[in-house]
Design an enzyme around this catalytic site. Structure first.
Site, short mmCIF file in Angstrom:
data_model
loop_
_atom_site.label_atom_id
_atom_site.label_comp_id
_atom_site.label_asym_id
_atom_site.label_seq_id
_atom_site.Cartn_x
_atom_site.Cartn_y
_atom_site.Cartn_z
N PRO A 14 10.02 6.93 3.06
CG PRO A 14 7.99 7.43 4.08
CD PRO A 14 9.15 8.07 3.36
CG ASN A 15 7.15 2.00 4.19
OD1 ASN A 15 7.59 1.36 5.14
ND2 ASN A 15 6.13 2.81 4.28
NE ARG A 22 4.98 -7.69 1.99
CZ ARG A 22 4.47 -7.21 3.13
NH1 ARG A 22 5.25 -6.99 4.15
NH2 ARG A 22 3.18 -6.96 3.23
CE1 TYR A 27 4.89 1.77 -5.35
CE2 TYR A 27 4.58 0.06 -3.70
CZ TYR A 27 4.26 1.30 -4.20
OH TYR A 27 3.32 2.09 -3.58
CG ASN A 78 9.85 7.70 -4.70
OD1 ASN A 78 8.88 8.06 -4.03
ND2 ASN A 78 9.88 6.57 -5.38
CB ALA A 81 3.27 7.30 2.10
CG HIS A 84 0.51 10.87 -1.28
ND1 HIS A 84 0.56 11.23 -2.61
CD2 HIS A 84 1.03 9.61 -1.21
CE1 HIS A 84 1.06 10.21 -3.32
NE2 HIS A 84 1.35 9.23 -2.48
CD GLU A 102 6.04 14.66 -6.93
OE1 GLU A 102 5.80 15.86 -7.23
OE2 GLU A 102 5.17 13.88 -6.50
CG HIS A 104 6.02 9.32 -7.44
ND1 HIS A 104 6.09 9.19 -6.08
CD2 HIS A 104 5.72 10.61 -7.68
CE1 HIS A 104 5.84 10.35 -5.51
NE2 HIS A 104 5.62 11.24 -6.46
CG LEU A 105 9.75 3.04 -8.11
CD1 LEU A 105 9.78 2.23 -6.83
CD2 LEU A 105 10.71 2.48 -9.14
CB SER A 106 3.33 3.41 -8.92
OG SER A 106 3.18 4.36 -7.88
NE ARG A 111 -0.53 2.74 -6.59
CZ ARG A 111 0.40 2.55 -5.64
NH1 ARG A 111 1.55 3.20 -5.69
NH2 ARG A 111 0.16 1.71 -4.65
O1 CA2 Z 1 5.35 5.03 -6.80
C1 CA2 Z 1 6.12 5.48 -5.95
O2 CA2 Z 1 7.35 5.57 -6.15
C2 CA2 Z 1 5.59 5.90 -4.59
O3 CA2 Z 1 6.30 7.06 -4.17
C3 CA2 Z 1 5.86 4.73 -3.67
C4 CA2 Z 1 5.30 4.93 -2.26
C5 CA2 Z 1 3.81 5.31 -2.34
O4 CA2 Z 1 3.33 5.59 -1.05
C6 CA2 Z 1 3.59 6.52 -3.24
O5 CA2 Z 1 2.21 6.79 -3.31
C7 CA2 Z 1 4.11 6.25 -4.63
C8 CA2 Z 1 5.47 3.64 -1.45
C9 CA2 Z 1 6.93 3.36 -1.15
C10 CA2 Z 1 7.29 1.91 -1.17
O6 CA2 Z 1 6.34 1.12 -0.48
C11 CA2 Z 1 6.52 -0.24 -0.40
C12 CA2 Z 1 5.64 -0.90 0.43
C13 CA2 Z 1 5.76 -2.26 0.58
C14 CA2 Z 1 6.74 -2.96 -0.11
C15 CA2 Z 1 7.62 -2.29 -0.94
C16 CA2 Z 1 7.51 -0.92 -1.07
#
Ligand code: CA2
Length: 151
Positions: A14-15, A22, A27, A78, A81, A84, A102, A104-106, A111
């Site tokens: 998701p997202n 954003r 990211y 990836n 969220a 978690h 697995e 992740h970008l970050s 965090r």
């Molecule tokens: O670091 C990552 O790749 C994450 O999987 C990204 C997730 C985050 O919940 C994980 O903890 C780490 C978030 C996905 C992208 O979220 C965005 C939110 C707003 C704008 C752009 C991306």
């Protein structure tokens, strides 16, 4: 080349479809399409195809993982969220025998505390995190090395 063609299922949760729009400080400014293209390029280098699925819906991701049991040589995920929270994704991946990476970008471990727990990690062969978009190519390279040379 002998043997069945190798293909990776790259799963985006998701997202991740919002990438590039954003939160560039966390990211990066590349889009998900940019990252998928990097994974495809690295796959071509190793003779491995990459199929991508992105969904904001847990059930759709689970269905894609179930379906991959029929064809995929590995999964790179990836889970966003859901990383978690989703024991359902954990269970779907546990039913998938080939390698799971697995991604992740970050670096979630650096965090907020809620990101320090991954329910995906116990069913992954390894984790690539914190390298931004570079991680997509690294994850494909990891899969290529885990699979070894074509028989
Ligand atoms: O670091 C990552 O790749 C994450 O999987 C990204 C997730 C985050 O919940 C994980 O903890 C780490 C978030 C996905 C992208 O979220 C965005 C939110 C707003 C704008 C752009 C991306």
């Amino acid at each position: 080349m002998t043997g069945a063609p190798r293909e990776i299922l790259l799963v985006s949760g998701p997202n991740l479809d919002l990438l590039g729009d954003r939160e560039p400080a966390i990211y990066g400014s590349e889009t998900l399409a940019d990252h998928v293209a990097a994974a495809v390029r690295e796959g071509e280098h190793h003779g491995i195809g990459v199929r991508h699925v992105q969904s904001n819906h847990e059930g759709e991701l689970i269905e894609a993982i179930h379906e991959a049991r029929g064809w995929a040589s590995a999964i790179i995920i990836n889970a966003g969220a859901f990383t978690h929270t989703s024991w359902a994704l954990h269970d779907a991946l546990a039913a998938f025998d080939p390698p799971v990476v697995e991604l992740h970008l970050s670096n979630p471990a650096a965090r907020e505390p809620f990101r320090h727990i991954s329910v995906i990690a116990p069913v992954a062969d390894g984790v690539v995190a914190g390298f931004g978009g570079l991680g997509y190519g690294l994850a494909v390279e990891a899969v290529a090395r885990l699979l070894g040379p074509m028989p």
